[in-house]
Design a protein around this motif. Structure first.
Motif, PDB file in Angstrom:
ATOM      1  N   SER A 156      45.026  44.744  35.596  1.00  0.00           N
ATOM      2  CA  SER A 156      44.746  43.641  36.526  1.00  0.00           C
ATOM      3  C   SER A 156      43.333  43.674  37.097  1.00  0.00           C
ATOM      4  O   SER A 156      42.765  42.629  37.395  1.00  0.00           O
ATOM      5  CB  SER A 156      45.772  43.648  37.652  1.00  0.00           C
ATOM      6  N   LYS A 157      42.737  44.892  37.231  1.00  0.00           N
ATOM      7  CA  LYS A 157      41.404  44.931  37.858  1.00  0.00           C
ATOM      8  C   LYS A 157      40.286  44.800  36.829  1.00  0.00           C
ATOM      9  O   LYS A 157      39.105  44.748  37.196  1.00  0.00           O
ATOM     10  CB  LYS A 157      41.257  46.232  38.653  1.00  0.00           C
ATOM     11  N   ASP A 158      40.640  44.776  35.546  1.00  0.00           N
ATOM     12  CA  ASP A 158      39.605  44.609  34.520  1.00  0.00           C
ATOM     13  C   ASP A 158      39.058  43.183  34.549  1.00  0.00           C
ATOM     14  O   ASP A 158      39.784  42.243  34.905  1.00  0.00           O
ATOM     15  CB  ASP A 158      40.190  44.873  33.122  1.00  0.00           C
ATOM     16  N   TRP A 159      37.819  43.049  34.080  1.00  0.00           N
ATOM     17  CA  TRP A 159      37.278  41.694  33.927  1.00  0.00           C
ATOM     18  C   TRP A 159      38.055  40.988  32.820  1.00  0.00           C
ATOM     19  O   TRP A 159      38.430  41.611  31.816  1.00  0.00           O
ATOM     20  CB  TRP A 159      35.788  41.770  33.547  1.00  0.00           C
ATOM     21  N   MET A 160      38.322  39.719  33.022  1.00  0.00           N
ATOM     22  CA  MET A 160      38.974  38.930  31.966  1.00  0.00           C
ATOM     23  C   MET A 160      38.481  37.490  32.051  1.00  0.00           C
ATOM     24  O   MET A 160      38.142  37.016  33.149  1.00  0.00           O
ATOM     25  CB  MET A 160      40.510  38.984  32.101  1.00  0.00           C
ATOM     26  N   PRO A 161      38.412  36.779  30.929  1.00  0.00           N
ATOM     27  CA  PRO A 161      37.985  35.377  30.985  1.00  0.00           C
ATOM     28  C   PRO A 161      38.977  34.572  31.837  1.00  0.00           C
ATOM     29  O   PRO A 161      40.181  34.866  31.818  1.00  0.00           O
ATOM     30  CB  PRO A 161      38.044  34.902  29.526  1.00  0.00           C
TER      31      PRO A 161
END
Ligand code: FAQ
Length: 316
Positions: A22-27
């Motif tokens: 959830s804390k990762d960057w995602m488009p």
């Protein structure tokens, strides 16, 4: 990193079979489509309690009643894991539930069909849970970590659900009572085509598949999973001595798969638009259940506040 570099990192990371957390960057589009799919999935579990819930008081024995209660309770639990997985993407469960209650959210078309006889409860477990498992086993490998982990547990429970349904039908079909076998055949006739529709539109009509397969949210296309379900289910129908209601169904030696007839996509689209046999009833029942549960939510909140105040008092 700028956004182009972030996207390159994301796509490489997903290609290497890593899980996005959830804390990762995602488009933004990845987040949006995941919230859409997970929320629809959660709503399906919760609305999916209704056709079976209706049979708890009419189950033919105490044993069948206890099993059905446990199954329906599991489905409520699946809804909760899935709403929690959606919340990790930054949307609240209340907001999602409100969308469902306001009639703005989708849920699986299958739950808009009625469960008319006890055999329908067998057919739901066998076919609906069977189709759900085929889809969800592949989702255990979805690229979003919280969704993938929820799927692992859900699949274990769904396997039990599928077997209980099949066992209901074994009793009806192999007990030597022709009236019961007829009831099972009629349930198969009702649930077969709607179960195939659960996998969604054909690949050429599916709007989300291409992008979501590239992002490894979906691991197999709608048509691939539908075919897998048909191949798996036909021998089970034969064991029961039932006939699948499809005159075009035939085994193809060359492909190693069953060929089957065309799905009635007009019916599918009508059900998805809200015009299925039970859409209105399902939403009304869901709204009623939500309103009836208001006191439980209030009591739980009051208890949590009381407990927190007590802990604060002791700490002070
Ligand atoms: N019903 O581009 P695609 C269960 C919509 S759980 C209604 O192919 P996607 C357990 C789709 O949302 C059953 N709508 O979409 C249980 C999209 O609309 P949107 C639920 C459908 O997402 C058992 C539009 O059509 N399982 O049964 C349906 O790539 C027994 C275009 O379609 C899941 O939700 C449909 N059947 O693929 C409980 C599994 N199919 O959002 C109680 C997770 C498609 O653009 C008793 N979901 N649509 O407005 C998925 O794997 C995918 O979302 C698919 C659809 C495969 C369902």
């Amino acid at each position: 990193m700028d956004n182009v570099e972030k996207l390159q990192w994301f796509e490489r990371y997903v290609d290497q079979e890593n899980k996005i957390e959830s804390k990762d960057w995602m488009p933004d589009a990845y987040r949006k489509t995941l919230i859409r799919q997970i929320a629809q999935h959660a709503h399906s579990e919760v609305v999916g309690m209704l056709p079976e819930g209706n049979w708890i008081t009419r189950a033919p024995s105490l044993r069948r009643k206890a099993i059905l209660i446990a199954k329906v309770q599991d489905e409520g639990g699946h809804g909760l894991y899935l709403y929690s997985a959606a919340e990790t993407l930054g949307v609240s469960r209340d907001a999602l539930v409100n969308e469902l209650l306001e009639g703005k959210a989708k849920y699986s078309s299958i739950f808009n069909y009625p469960a008319l006889t006890w055999a329908d409860i067998g057919a739901i477990g066998w076919l609906v849970d069977g189709a759900a498992i085929v889809n969800q086993v592949s989702l255990q490998r979805t690229s979003y970590g919280p969704y993938s982990r929820a799927m692992v547990r859900i699949c274990k429970e769904e396997s039990f659900h599928q077997r209980q349904g099949y066992e209901v039908l074994i009793s009806l079909c192999r007990g030597g009572n022709e009236a019961q076998k007829k009831m099972a055949q009629e349930a198969l006739n009702r649930w077969w085509w709607p179960s195939l529709m659960m996998f969604g539109p054909s690949d050429k009509e599916s709007t989300h598949s291409a992008q979501n397969m590239a992002w490894k949210i979906k691991r197999h296309s709608n048509d691939e999973l539908r075919q897998k379900f048909v191949d798996m289910t036909i021998p089970q129908a034969e064991y029961l001595g039932l006939t699948v209601p499809d005159p075009n169904l035939k085994w193809n030696d060359a492909t190693g798969h069953y060929e089957f007839g065309e799905i009635d996509w007009t019916e599918f689209n009508e059900v998805v638009k809200g015009n299925g046999p039970c859409n209105k009833q399902r939403l009304e029942d869901r709204r009623k259940a939500h309103a009836n549960g208001q006191w439980v939510r209030e009591a739980a909140m009051a208890y949590a506040e009381k407990k927190a105040a007590k802990a604060e008092h002791i700490a002070a």
